[in-house]
Design an enzyme around this catalytic site. Sequence first.
Site, short mmCIF file in Angstrom:
data_model
loop_
_atom_site.label_atom_id
_atom_site.label_comp_id
_atom_site.label_asym_id
_atom_site.label_seq_id
_atom_site.Cartn_x
_atom_site.Cartn_y
_atom_site.Cartn_z
N LYS A 194 9.96 13.06 30.37
CA LYS A 194 11.07 12.91 30.36
C LYS A 194 11.94 13.88 29.35
CE LYS A 194 12.25 9.13 28.16
NZ LYS A 194 13.50 8.34 27.65
N SER A 195 11.39 13.84 28.33
CA SER A 195 12.73 14.70 27.03
C SER A 195 12.43 16.30 27.72
CB SER A 195 11.53 15.18 25.44
OG SER A 195 11.41 13.90 25.38
N GLY A 250 19.37 7.83 25.51
CA GLY A 250 20.05 8.29 24.22
C GLY A 250 20.41 9.50 24.51
N ARG A 260 23.32 1.77 20.26
CA ARG A 260 22.66 2.61 19.30
C ARG A 260 23.59 3.60 17.99
NH1 ARG A 260 17.84 5.07 22.69
NH2 ARG A 260 17.29 5.74 21.40
N SER A 320 15.32 14.07 13.98
CA SER A 320 15.51 13.93 14.93
C SER A 320 15.65 14.73 16.40
CB SER A 320 16.77 13.00 14.96
OG SER A 320 17.60 12.88 16.68
N ASP A 362 7.68 7.48 19.96
CA ASP A 362 7.79 7.48 21.09
C ASP A 362 6.49 6.05 21.34
OD1 ASP A 362 10.55 7.97 21.83
OD2 ASP A 362 10.22 9.41 22.29
N LYS A 378 15.94 2.36 18.24
CA LYS A 378 15.42 2.64 19.45
C LYS A 378 16.20 1.77 20.38
CE LYS A 378 13.42 6.79 18.50
NZ LYS A 378 14.01 7.89 18.75
N ARG A 395 12.23 -2.24 17.77
CA ARG A 395 10.94 -1.87 18.51
C ARG A 395 10.09 -2.30 17.05
NH1 ARG A 395 10.95 4.15 22.07
NH2 ARG A 395 11.93 2.78 24.12
C1 S3P Z 1 13.75 12.42 22.20
C2 S3P Z 1 13.66 12.22 20.78
C3 S3P Z 1 12.89 11.49 20.35
C4 S3P Z 1 13.31 10.36 20.87
C5 S3P Z 1 13.12 9.79 21.89
C6 S3P Z 1 13.41 11.27 22.68
C7 S3P Z 1 14.16 13.60 22.58
O1 S3P Z 1 14.63 10.73 19.40
O2 S3P Z 1 12.42 9.04 20.67
O3 S3P Z 1 12.98 9.78 23.70
O4 S3P Z 1 13.95 14.01 24.10
O5 S3P Z 1 14.97 14.69 21.73
P1 S3P Z 1 15.80 10.96 18.33
O6 S3P Z 1 15.91 13.24 18.04
O7 S3P Z 1 16.20 9.99 18.40
O8 S3P Z 1 13.89 10.41 17.20
#
Ligand code: S3P
Length: 433
Positions: free
Chosen positions: A22-23, A94, A122, A166, A321, A348, A352
Amino acid sequence: MSIITVKQAKSIAGVVELPGDKSISHRAAMFAAIANGTTRIENFATSADCSSTLGCLAGLGVRFTRDGNTVTVEGVGKRGFHAPSEQLDCGNSGTTMRLISGILAGQAFDSTLVGDDSLQSRPMKRIIEPLGLMGSVIHSHEGKAPLTIHGKTPLTAINYQPPVASAQIKSCVLLAGLHADGVTSVIEPVQTRDHTERMLTWFGVEVAIGETESGKHISVAGTDELSARDLIVPSDISSAAFFMVAAACLPGSSVTMPNVGLNPSRRGVLDAMLALGADIEVADSAENSNEPIATITTNGGIRHRGERNVLRGDIIANLIDEVPILAILGTQLEGGLEIRDASELRVKESDRIATVVNNLRKMGAMVEEFPDGLHVSRSELHGAEIESHHDHRIAMAFAVAGLLASGETTIHGAEAADVSFPGFFETLRSVVS
Ligand code: S3P
C-alpha cells in the site's frame, strides 16, 4: 456493516498471494503523476486507500488506465495538474492526504482535501506546519481535515526535523521540496520507511543522504524533474504479517508468501518474530524497482524462551502498522509481550492501543494498557463479539485471534479490511484446515 464469524483452527497451510504494498503503491501513483512520460505500475495495491489516491489524481486531471492490478499513469509533470473543480476525497487514507498535500502546496491553485470521519479526526498540524514554513497557507478545522491548501509557486526550501517519527511527514516535505527553490532537507533521528527516497531515485531524482549526530539528513533539490519509469510493486509485508502470526501460532502450519517487500525499514515484524522464536524462512531474495523482496515461509510453532519479551525504541517505527497483530502473537508467547514507545498508535485509523486492549480483554486476555503501548500476558483466548472500529488492521488482527480462540469469534465491521486487503477473509478461509 458486514459481520464475519471465525472458528478456532487447527493449522493453516498453503501459498498466499498478497496484494501489492500500500505505501509503495500510493507513492508509485503520485510520483508517476508528477513525472514526465508514461509509467506502468504492476501489482498496484487493490486497497481502497490506493484507489483514493488514484481518485484524487483523477480530480487533478491525471489520466490513467487500470487493467487488473496494472495501472498505467500518464504523467503530467510537476506543473501539469488542472485546478480541481471539486473537493479531493482521500477516504480513509492518511497517506493520501499527507503526501498529496506536499504536492498541492507547490501548485499555482487552491485545493480542498476531505476524508471520512476517521481521517478527519487525525492530526494534520504535523504537515500544515512544515508546509506553512515553506510558504503555503493551509486552512484546517483546528489542525484536522478538511484542509484547504493555498498553493504557492515556488515554495521556500527548508531544513526540517519532524516532531514525530513519520514517513508521511518526511514524504510530504520532500514532495514539497521538489517544488521549492533550493535544497530541502528532512532530519530523521529515527529511521522511518524509506520508500519515498528509493522511489524518487528510481524516477531519476538525486536524493542526498547524510548522517550527523542529529540523525539522517535526506535532501532533494527543487529543480529536479522526475522521468517516468515502469515499476513492479512488492507484495505487502503488512498484509503478510497476519498470515505469519497465524501460521506461527498454529502448530503444524506452513504458509508461503512470494515476492514480499523486505525493505529494512519495513521488515520490523519479521525481525521481531524471528527474535521471539518464530520459525520463518526467507528465500529467493531479489531486488525489484529499488526495493528488496523475498519469499517468506512461516512454519507453525514458536521456540519458547523464558525471557521477558519487549519491543521498544527504534524498531517500533519499522513495525508500527503490525503492532495489533503482534499483540495477538503476544497472547501465545511464554513471556507474553510488552510493546512501548508506540503512542503514535493512538492517532491511527482508530486508537489502536485502546481498540487492541479492549478487544483482547473481551477474548479473555490479560492486558495492561500504557499511554505508549501495552503488555499482554500469555492467555487462553475465547471467542467474543469484536468491533473493528472501522479499522482494517483491527478487523484482520482479530480474525487471526479468532483462529486461536476456543469457540466462535464474530467480527463486526469486517468490511474495513478492504482498506488495505480486499479478499482478506476469503484468503484466510482458503488456508484454514
Ligand atoms: C505510512 C507511514 C506510517 C504508517 C502508514 C503508512 C507511509 O504512518 O503507519 O500506514 O506510507 O508513509 P506515519 O508516517 O504516520 O508513521
